[in-house]
Motif scaffolding. Structure first.
Motif, PDB file in Angstrom:
ATOM      1  N   GLY A 163       0.789  -1.223   0.000  1.00 16.73           N
ATOM      2  CA  GLY A 163       0.000   0.000   0.000  1.00 16.73           C
ATOM      3  C   GLY A 163       0.815   1.263   0.000  1.00 16.73           C
ATOM      4  N   ASP A 164       2.134   1.164   0.273  1.00 15.14           N
ATOM      5  CA  ASP A 164       3.003   2.342   0.321  1.00 15.14           C
ATOM      6  C   ASP A 164       3.558   2.659  -1.069  1.00 15.14           C
ATOM      7  N   PRO A 165       3.930   3.923  -1.295  1.00 17.68           N
ATOM      8  CA  PRO A 165       4.600   4.260  -2.556  1.00 17.68           C
ATOM      9  C   PRO A 165       5.996   3.674  -2.599  1.00 17.68           C
ATOM     10  N   LEU A 166       6.408   3.240  -3.786  1.00 15.59           N
ATOM     11  CA  LEU A 166       7.730   2.663  -3.980  1.00 15.59           C
ATOM     12  C   LEU A 166       8.751   3.786  -4.130  1.00 15.59           C
ATOM     13  N   PRO A 167       9.902   3.705  -3.446  1.00 10.96           N
ATOM     14  CA  PRO A 167      10.936   4.729  -3.630  1.00 10.96           C
ATOM     15  C   PRO A 167      11.373   4.825  -5.091  1.00 10.96           C
ATOM     16  N   PRO A 168      11.805   5.999  -5.537  1.00 12.52           N
ATOM     17  CA  PRO A 168      12.242   6.165  -6.923  1.00 12.52           C
ATOM     18  C   PRO A 168      13.339   5.176  -7.306  1.00 12.52           C
ATOM     19  N   LEU A 169      13.196   4.590  -8.477  1.00 18.85           N
ATOM     20  CA  LEU A 169      14.092   3.624  -9.103  1.00 18.85           C
ATOM     21  C   LEU A 169      13.973   2.220  -8.534  1.00 18.85           C
ATOM     22  N   TRP A 170      13.197   2.026  -7.488  1.00 22.81           N
ATOM     23  CA  TRP A 170      13.050   0.681  -6.941  1.00 22.81           C
ATOM     24  C   TRP A 170      12.186  -0.205  -7.834  1.00 22.81           C
ATOM     25  N   GLN A 171      11.637   0.339  -8.920  1.00 22.40           N
ATOM     26  CA  GLN A 171      10.961  -0.511  -9.900  1.00 22.40           C
ATOM     27  C   GLN A 171      11.938  -1.482 -10.545  1.00 22.40           C
ATOM     28  N   TRP A 172      13.253  -1.210 -10.406  1.00 29.27           N
ATOM     29  CA  TRP A 172      14.267  -2.107 -10.959  1.00 29.27           C
ATOM     30  C   TRP A 172      14.231  -3.493 -10.314  1.00 29.27           C
ATOM     31  N   PHE A 173      13.610  -3.629  -9.172  1.00 30.87           N
ATOM     32  CA  PHE A 173      13.552  -4.915  -8.483  1.00 30.87           C
ATOM     33  C   PHE A 173      12.261  -5.674  -8.783  1.00 30.87           C
ATOM     34  N   HIS A 174      11.515  -5.178  -9.743  1.00 28.62           N
ATOM     35  CA  HIS A 174      10.287  -5.836 -10.193  1.00 28.62           C
ATOM     36  C   HIS A 174      10.390  -6.100 -11.700  1.00 28.62           C
ATOM     37  N   PHE A 175       9.426  -6.824 -12.241  1.00 29.14           N
ATOM     38  CA  PHE A 175       9.405  -7.173 -13.665  1.00 29.14           C
ATOM     39  C   PHE A 175      10.692  -7.909 -14.082  1.00 29.14           C
ATOM     40  N   LEU A 176      11.189  -8.784 -13.211  1.00 25.83           N
ATOM     41  CA  LEU A 176      12.438  -9.478 -13.497  1.00 25.83           C
ATOM     42  C   LEU A 176      12.226 -10.593 -14.522  1.00 25.83           C
ATOM     43  N   HIS A 177      13.260 -10.842 -15.313  1.00 30.24           N
ATOM     44  CA  HIS A 177      13.232 -11.906 -16.311  1.00 30.24           C
ATOM     45  C   HIS A 177      14.334 -12.894 -15.986  1.00 30.24           C
ATOM     46  N   TRP A 178      13.950 -14.160 -15.785  1.00 27.66           N
ATOM     47  CA  TRP A 178      14.925 -15.209 -15.486  1.00 27.66           C
ATOM     48  C   TRP A 178      15.013 -16.150 -16.686  1.00 27.66           C
ATOM     49  N   PRO A 179      15.972 -15.937 -17.582  1.00 25.50           N
ATOM     50  CA  PRO A 179      16.088 -16.791 -18.770  1.00 25.50           C
ATOM     51  C   PRO A 179      16.655 -18.160 -18.421  1.00 25.50           C
ATOM     52  N   ALA A 180      16.488 -19.102 -19.339  1.00 25.78           N
ATOM     53  CA  ALA A 180      17.134 -20.403 -19.187  1.00 25.78           C
ATOM     54  C   ALA A 180      18.649 -20.225 -19.232  1.00 25.78           C
ATOM     55  N   GLN A 181      19.366 -21.095 -18.558  1.00 20.36           N
ATOM     56  CA  GLN A 181      20.816 -20.954 -18.457  1.00 20.36           C
ATOM     57  C   GLN A 181      21.493 -20.973 -19.826  1.00 20.36           C
ATOM     58  N   HIS A 182      20.969 -21.788 -20.751  1.00 20.40           N
ATOM     59  CA  HIS A 182      21.614 -21.902 -22.057  1.00 20.40           C
ATOM     60  C   HIS A 182      21.443 -20.633 -22.902  1.00 20.40           C
ATOM     61  N   GLU A 183      20.584 -19.721 -22.464  1.00 17.23           N
ATOM     62  CA  GLU A 183      20.382 -18.480 -23.206  1.00 17.23           C
ATOM     63  C   GLU A 183      21.421 -17.414 -22.870  1.00 17.23           C
ATOM     64  N   LEU A 184      22.271 -17.672 -21.865  1.00 14.84           N
ATOM     65  CA  LEU A 184      23.275 -16.698 -21.456  1.00 14.84           C
ATOM     66  C   LEU A 184      24.556 -16.846 -22.277  1.00 14.84           C
ATOM     67  N   GLY A 185      25.210 -15.706 -22.520  1.00 17.46           N
ATOM     68  CA  GLY A 185      26.486 -15.712 -23.223  1.00 17.46           C
ATOM     69  C   GLY A 185      27.639 -15.911 -22.257  1.00 17.46           C
ATOM     70  N   PRO A 186      28.872 -15.910 -22.740  1.00 18.59           N
ATOM     71  CA  PRO A 186      30.041 -16.154 -21.878  1.00 18.59           C
ATOM     72  C   PRO A 186      30.256 -15.078 -20.819  1.00 18.59           C
ATOM     73  N   ASP A 187      29.682 -13.870 -21.013  1.00 18.90           N
ATOM     74  CA  ASP A 187      29.824 -12.813 -20.009  1.00 18.90           C
ATOM     75  C   ASP A 187      28.703 -12.831 -18.985  1.00 18.90           C
ATOM     76  N   GLY A 188      27.741 -13.748 -19.151  1.00 19.60           N
ATOM     77  CA  GLY A 188      26.613 -13.831 -18.225  1.00 19.60           C
ATOM     78  C   GLY A 188      25.381 -13.101 -18.695  1.00 19.60           C
ATOM     79  N   HIS A 189      25.525 -12.220 -19.689  1.00 24.53           N
ATOM     80  CA  HIS A 189      24.372 -11.537 -20.266  1.00 24.53           C
ATOM     81  C   HIS A 189      23.664 -12.459 -21.256  1.00 24.53           C
ATOM     82  N   LEU A 190      22.423 -12.117 -21.580  1.00 25.90           N
ATOM     83  CA  LEU A 190      21.707 -12.837 -22.611  1.00 25.90           C
ATOM     84  C   LEU A 190      22.430 -12.729 -23.959  1.00 25.90           C
ATOM     85  N   ARG A 191      22.422 -13.815 -24.719  1.00 31.09           N
ATOM     86  CA  ARG A 191      22.968 -13.755 -26.075  1.00 31.09           C
ATOM     87  C   ARG A 191      22.057 -12.937 -26.986  1.00 31.09           C
TER      88      ARG A 191
END
Length: 290
Positions: A48-76
């Motif tokens: 019910g409280d307002p979210l602090p500015p920029l804390w939306q970064w901790f929502h709408f997360l995407h967890w890809p399958a492991q094989h979708e990651l590149g050698p640096d850990g980012h998505l290919r």
């Protein structure tokens, strides 16, 4: 593959990804977890409280399958990742217009789109600036609009001069009335990566940082610098609501270094920055009060 001398703009000449919509229940759990990460005495926001500015970064997360990651850990591959060879990514900054804060416990919708693609040439070579736009809605209304500036380069062209070793003793002195100290270590970086579904190896794999990316140690997340600057406003101007903000991430900070987020009110808002003993402005931000 095209020759290395091919302009980066040629790879994105026909790249026009469509917008994508995501949903999130805005559960209070992430806010409690971030509050614990920052050693706050209690959650900064509850249901019910307002979210602090920029804390939306901790929502709408995407967890890809492991094989979708590149050698640096980012998505290919992903909707808004430019199709350039041997891609290297850096978060450069962003802006946010907050008509109303998002509220915890109320389902939200995010519509993401590609706002701009701008080729540039910097001191380290050819760069591609990609701006992503995110509109957040609750109860059918646009509550906030965020733009993120991401810089990409192709190959190992170097990211600028870095210290050869990390000084974990020297600390900058405060010069502004608002200030907050932090010495982020590997555990904090690991927890932040988990809270943002960020598998980039520069934040937890020291040999990779040194041998592949050319850094002296683990790199502190750029978003953490922005969050610390905005937390100054929450702590020192609790009665003021942020209506707009912009921030720029200028130079990397490394785990073990002493951080000092500091700032001062400016009448209609505040000027903020993050320093170490090496640099007075690793990150800067401007805030306008509603």
């Amino acid at each position: 593959m095209q020759p290395a001398t091919t302009p980066l703009s040629s790879y994105v000449a026909t790249w026009h990804p469509e917008p994508v919509t995501a949903h999130d229940p805005m559960d209070p759990g992430p806010a409690a977890a971030v509050s614990a990460l920052l050693d706050l005495p209690e959650p900064a926001a509850r249901a019910g409280d307002p979210l602090p500015p920029l804390w939306q970064w901790f929502h709408f997360l995407h967890w890809p399958a492991q094989h979708e990651l590149g050698p640096d850990g980012h998505l290919r591959d992903a909707r808004f990742l430019p199709p350039i060879p041997d891609r290297r990514r850096m978060f450069a900054g962003g802006r946010c217009e907050i008509a109303e804060p998002l509220r915890l416990g109320e389902p939200a919708e995010r519509v993401s789109s590609l706002a701009a693609v701008t080729p540039k040439h910097g001191r380290t070579g050819a760069l591609l600036f990609v701006t992503e736009r995110h509109e957040f809605r609750q109860s059918g209304r646009v509550r906030l609009v965020e733009e993120q500036d991401i810089v990409y380069r192709s190959g190992h062209s170097g990211g600028g001069p870095h210290p050869s070793t990390i000084d974990d003793r020297s600390a900058p002195g405060p010069e502004d009335p608002w200030h907050l100290r932090l010495q982020p270590g590997p555990t904090l970086l690991f927890r932040l990566s988990a809270l943002t579904a960020n598998a980039h190896r520069i934040h937890y794999d020291t040999p990779y940082c040194r041998d592949t990316e050319g850094y002296p140690g683990l790199v502190v997340h750029g978003p953490l610098l922005a969050l610390l600057m905005l937390d100054l406003v929450r702590r020192d101007a609790p009665g003021r609501r942020v209506g707009a903000l912009s921030f720029r991430l200028r130079r990397p900070v490394f785990a073990g270094e002493h951080l000092l987020a500091q700032g001062a009110p400016s009448g209609t808002g505040a000027h903020l920055r993050t320093a170490t003993h090496r640099d007075a402005q690793h990150a800067t931000a401007e805030v306008t009060f509603a």
